[in-house]
Design a protein around this motif. Structure first.
Motif, PDB file in Angstrom:
ATOM      1  N   ILE A   8     -16.588  52.274 -21.413  1.00  0.00           N
ATOM      2  CA  ILE A   8     -17.437  51.271 -20.768  1.00  0.00           C
ATOM      3  C   ILE A   8     -18.506  50.856 -21.781  1.00  0.00           C
ATOM      4  CG2 ILE A   8     -18.989  50.753 -18.860  1.00  0.00           C
ATOM      5  CD1 ILE A   8     -17.646  53.045 -17.289  1.00  0.00           C
ATOM      6  N   ASP A   9     -18.403  49.620 -22.248  1.00  0.00           N
ATOM      7  CA  ASP A   9     -19.335  49.111 -23.257  1.00  0.00           C
ATOM      8  C   ASP A   9     -19.325  47.594 -23.186  1.00  0.00           C
ATOM      9  OD1 ASP A   9     -20.717  48.418 -25.669  1.00  0.00           O
ATOM     10  OD2 ASP A   9     -20.144  50.357 -26.515  1.00  0.00           O
ATOM     11  N   ASP A  10     -20.497  46.982 -23.101  1.00  0.00           N
ATOM     12  CA  ASP A  10     -20.540  45.523 -22.979  1.00  0.00           C
ATOM     13  C   ASP A  10     -20.343  44.799 -24.317  1.00  0.00           C
ATOM     14  OD1 ASP A  10     -23.037  46.255 -23.964  1.00  0.00           O
ATOM     15  OD2 ASP A  10     -24.100  44.700 -22.865  1.00  0.00           O
ATOM     16  N   SER A  11     -20.411  45.520 -25.419  1.00  0.00           N
ATOM     17  CA  SER A  11     -20.176  44.915 -26.732  1.00  0.00           C
ATOM     18  C   SER A  11     -18.676  44.952 -27.038  1.00  0.00           C
ATOM     19  CB  SER A  11     -20.937  45.686 -27.805  1.00  0.00           C
ATOM     20  OG  SER A  11     -20.464  45.337 -29.095  1.00  0.00           O
ATOM     21  N   SER A  12     -18.087  43.783 -27.202  1.00  0.00           N
ATOM     22  CA  SER A  12     -16.639  43.739 -27.448  1.00  0.00           C
ATOM     23  C   SER A  12     -16.263  44.444 -28.742  1.00  0.00           C
ATOM     24  CB  SER A  12     -16.139  42.296 -27.462  1.00  0.00           C
ATOM     25  OG  SER A  12     -16.812  41.552 -28.443  1.00  0.00           O
ATOM     26  N   ILE A  13     -17.101  44.358 -29.755  1.00  0.00           N
ATOM     27  CA  ILE A  13     -16.801  45.019 -31.036  1.00  0.00           C
ATOM     28  C   ILE A  13     -16.867  46.537 -30.881  1.00  0.00           C
ATOM     29  CG2 ILE A  13     -17.658  45.384 -33.386  1.00  0.00           C
ATOM     30  CD1 ILE A  13     -18.564  42.422 -33.319  1.00  0.00           C
ATOM     31  N   GLN A  14     -17.916  47.038 -30.240  1.00  0.00           N
ATOM     32  CA  GLN A  14     -18.041  48.486 -30.047  1.00  0.00           C
ATOM     33  C   GLN A  14     -16.972  49.023 -29.089  1.00  0.00           C
ATOM     34  OE1 GLN A  14     -19.841  50.521 -31.792  1.00  0.00           O
ATOM     35  NE2 GLN A  14     -20.836  48.866 -32.891  1.00  0.00           N
ATOM     36  N   ARG A  15     -16.659  48.236 -28.067  1.00  0.00           N
ATOM     37  CA  ARG A  15     -15.618  48.644 -27.115  1.00  0.00           C
ATOM     38  C   ARG A  15     -14.280  48.770 -27.842  1.00  0.00           C
ATOM     39  NH1 ARG A  15     -16.610  44.957 -23.918  1.00  0.00           N
ATOM     40  NH2 ARG A  15     -14.846  43.580 -24.264  1.00  0.00           N
ATOM     41  N   LEU A  16     -13.974  47.806 -28.703  1.00  0.00           N
ATOM     42  CA  LEU A  16     -12.738  47.843 -29.480  1.00  0.00           C
ATOM     43  C   LEU A  16     -12.729  49.038 -30.433  1.00  0.00           C
ATOM     44  CD1 LEU A  16     -10.044  46.613 -30.388  1.00  0.00           C
ATOM     45  CD2 LEU A  16     -11.349  45.199 -32.003  1.00  0.00           C
ATOM     46  N   PHE A  53     -16.519  57.295 -22.067  1.00  0.00           N
ATOM     47  CA  PHE A  53     -17.419  56.872 -23.140  1.00  0.00           C
ATOM     48  C   PHE A  53     -18.288  55.773 -22.541  1.00  0.00           C
ATOM     49  CE2 PHE A  53     -14.149  58.957 -25.498  1.00  0.00           C
ATOM     50  CZ  PHE A  53     -14.837  59.559 -26.547  1.00  0.00           C
ATOM     51  N   LEU A  54     -19.581  56.019 -22.457  1.00  0.00           N
ATOM     52  CA  LEU A  54     -20.493  55.146 -21.734  1.00  0.00           C
ATOM     53  C   LEU A  54     -21.616  54.647 -22.635  1.00  0.00           C
ATOM     54  CD1 LEU A  54     -21.364  53.983 -18.951  1.00  0.00           C
ATOM     55  CD2 LEU A  54     -22.568  56.158 -18.562  1.00  0.00           C
ATOM     56  N   ASP A  55     -21.692  53.335 -22.794  1.00  0.00           N
ATOM     57  CA  ASP A  55     -22.766  52.703 -23.553  1.00  0.00           C
ATOM     58  C   ASP A  55     -24.073  52.854 -22.783  1.00  0.00           C
ATOM     59  OD1 ASP A  55     -24.180  51.108 -25.346  1.00  0.00           O
ATOM     60  OD2 ASP A  55     -23.486  49.233 -24.463  1.00  0.00           O
ATOM     61  N   VAL A  56     -25.177  53.005 -23.489  1.00  0.00           N
ATOM     62  CA  VAL A  56     -26.466  53.159 -22.819  1.00  0.00           C
ATOM     63  C   VAL A  56     -26.979  51.814 -22.310  1.00  0.00           C
ATOM     64  CG1 VAL A  56     -28.881  53.818 -23.082  1.00  0.00           C
ATOM     65  CG2 VAL A  56     -27.111  55.214 -24.123  1.00  0.00           C
ATOM     66  N   THR A  81     -26.757  52.509 -30.236  1.00  0.00           N
ATOM     67  CA  THR A  81     -27.241  52.274 -31.595  1.00  0.00           C
ATOM     68  C   THR A  81     -28.658  52.826 -31.748  1.00  0.00           C
ATOM     69  OG1 THR A  81     -27.971  50.081 -30.925  1.00  0.00           O
ATOM     70  CG2 THR A  81     -25.850  50.224 -32.026  1.00  0.00           C
ATOM     71  N   TRP A  82     -29.259  53.264 -30.639  1.00  0.00           N
ATOM     72  CA  TRP A  82     -30.633  53.749 -30.639  1.00  0.00           C
ATOM     73  C   TRP A  82     -30.662  55.257 -30.392  1.00  0.00           C
ATOM     74  CZ3 TRP A  82     -33.437  49.894 -32.342  1.00  0.00           C
ATOM     75  CH2 TRP A  82     -33.020  48.597 -32.080  1.00  0.00           C
ATOM     76  N   SER A  83     -31.087  56.011 -31.383  1.00  0.00           N
ATOM     77  CA  SER A  83     -31.134  57.474 -31.269  1.00  0.00           C
ATOM     78  C   SER A  83     -32.183  57.944 -30.268  1.00  0.00           C
ATOM     79  CB  SER A  83     -31.397  58.113 -32.633  1.00  0.00           C
ATOM     80  OG  SER A  83     -32.656  57.696 -33.137  1.00  0.00           O
ATOM     81  N   ASP A  84     -33.148  57.087 -29.937  1.00  0.00           N
ATOM     82  CA  ASP A  84     -34.204  57.462 -28.990  1.00  0.00           C
ATOM     83  C   ASP A  84     -33.651  57.864 -27.628  1.00  0.00           C
ATOM     84  OD1 ASP A  84     -35.798  56.667 -31.074  1.00  0.00           O
ATOM     85  OD2 ASP A  84     -36.556  54.864 -30.096  1.00  0.00           O
ATOM     86  N   PHE A  85     -32.450  57.406 -27.300  1.00  0.00           N
ATOM     87  CA  PHE A  85     -31.872  57.710 -25.987  1.00  0.00           C
ATOM     88  C   PHE A  85     -31.210  59.086 -25.919  1.00  0.00           C
ATOM     89  CE2 PHE A  85     -31.695  52.971 -25.849  1.00  0.00           C
ATOM     90  CZ  PHE A  85     -32.570  52.802 -24.784  1.00  0.00           C
ATOM     91  N   ALA A  86     -31.024  59.734 -27.049  1.00  0.00           N
ATOM     92  CA  ALA A  86     -30.289  61.008 -27.071  1.00  0.00           C
ATOM     93  C   ALA A  86     -30.969  62.076 -26.202  1.00  0.00           C
ATOM     94  CB  ALA A  86     -30.123  61.502 -28.499  1.00  0.00           C
ATOM     95  N   LEU A  98     -23.224  60.003 -28.981  1.00  0.00           N
ATOM     96  CA  LEU A  98     -22.761  59.525 -30.285  1.00  0.00           C
ATOM     97  C   LEU A  98     -23.510  58.266 -30.675  1.00  0.00           C
ATOM     98  CD1 LEU A  98     -18.900  59.926 -29.845  1.00  0.00           C
ATOM     99  CD2 LEU A  98     -20.452  61.420 -31.098  1.00  0.00           C
ATOM    100  N   MET A  99     -23.858  58.203 -31.930  1.00  0.00           N
ATOM    101  CA  MET A  99     -24.506  57.010 -32.468  1.00  0.00           C
ATOM    102  C   MET A  99     -23.443  55.999 -32.873  1.00  0.00           C
ATOM    103  SD  MET A  99     -27.787  57.367 -32.415  1.00  0.00           S
ATOM    104  CE  MET A  99     -28.166  55.984 -33.475  1.00  0.00           C
ATOM    105  N   LYS A 100     -23.760  54.713 -32.649  1.00  0.00           N
ATOM    106  CA  LYS A 100     -22.877  53.638 -33.076  1.00  0.00           C
ATOM    107  C   LYS A 100     -23.295  53.197 -34.476  1.00  0.00           C
ATOM    108  CE  LYS A 100     -22.380  51.601 -28.487  1.00  0.00           C
ATOM    109  NZ  LYS A 100     -22.659  50.407 -27.708  1.00  0.00           N
ATOM    110  N   PRO A 101     -22.389  52.839 -35.322  1.00  0.00           N
ATOM    111  CA  PRO A 101     -20.942  52.980 -35.160  1.00  0.00           C
ATOM    112  C   PRO A 101     -20.552  54.453 -35.244  1.00  0.00           C
ATOM    113  CG  PRO A 101     -21.430  52.233 -37.379  1.00  0.00           C
ATOM    114  CD  PRO A 101     -22.734  52.290 -36.632  1.00  0.00           C
ATOM    115  N   MET A 102     -19.535  54.825 -34.469  1.00  0.00           N
ATOM    116  CA  MET A 102     -19.128  56.217 -34.375  1.00  0.00           C
ATOM    117  C   MET A 102     -18.229  56.600 -35.546  1.00  0.00           C
ATOM    118  SD  MET A 102     -18.065  56.618 -30.433  1.00  0.00           S
ATOM    119  CE  MET A 102     -18.632  55.329 -29.367  1.00  0.00           C
ATOM    120  N   PRO A 103     -18.695  57.523 -36.382  1.00  0.00           N
ATOM    121  CA  PRO A 103     -17.806  58.017 -37.437  1.00  0.00           C
ATOM    122  C   PRO A 103     -16.663  58.817 -36.802  1.00  0.00           C
ATOM    123  CG  PRO A 103     -20.105  58.620 -37.858  1.00  0.00           C
ATOM    124  CD  PRO A 103     -20.035  58.080 -36.479  1.00  0.00           C
TER     125      PRO A 103
END
Length: 145
Positions: A8-16, A53-56, A81-86, A98-103
């Motif tokens: 679940i991610d609203d960014s098409s690039i990150q979702r892909l 996998f859930l986007d913040v 993409t924001w580590s503050d949410f961890a 996991l931080m984006k982009p995910m290694p």
């Protein structure tokens, strides 16, 4: 065994990108990939998913608002993409962050950890009673009568 997985991610690039990682992991089976978090949550319930996998931060809602209002009976790997949410994610009981982009290496570490946790939940050791515990419980019950 393949573990059912949903993205679940609203960014098409990150979702892909996440979808490709899921599809290439030998222990995961992709059930769906959703831009709309509400459709994704419905699929979590309908499909009885093992891992989400859930986007913040999503367009109309953030993951924490979702989690305040629903219960997900699946392991959740939150990503941003924001580590503050961890820290907040772990306060919510999220299984990994996991931080984006995910290694790929970090992705695999998170997935392997989650799979071990799922397996441990499936194998619950039976309660073993000592004879002295059984006898003392029996004795207490007899005295109270």
């Amino acid at each position: 065994m393949k573990y059912t997985t949903l993205v679940i991610d609203d960014s098409s690039i990150q979702r892909l990108a996440t979808t490709v990682l899921v599809k290439n992991h030998p222990d995961l089976k992709l059930i769906g990939s959703y831009q709309n978090p509400y459709c994704g949550i419905k699929a979590v319930y309908d499909e009885k998913v093992d891992i989400v996998f859930l986007d913040v931060l999503m367009e109309h809602v953030d993951a924490f608002e979702l989690l305040d209002n629903i219960e997900i009976n699946a392991a959740i790997i939150m990503n941003s993409t924001w580590s503050d949410f961890a820290a907040k994610a772990f306060e919510y009981g999220i299984d990994d962050f996991l931080m984006k982009p995910m290694p790929k290496k970090r992705f695999n570490i998170a997935v392997d950890k989650i799979i071990k946790q799922i397996e441990q939940r499936k194998v619950v050791p039976p309660k073993v009673y000592l004879l002295s515990e059984v006898l003392s419980t029996f004795k207490e019950a007899t005295i109270k009568k």
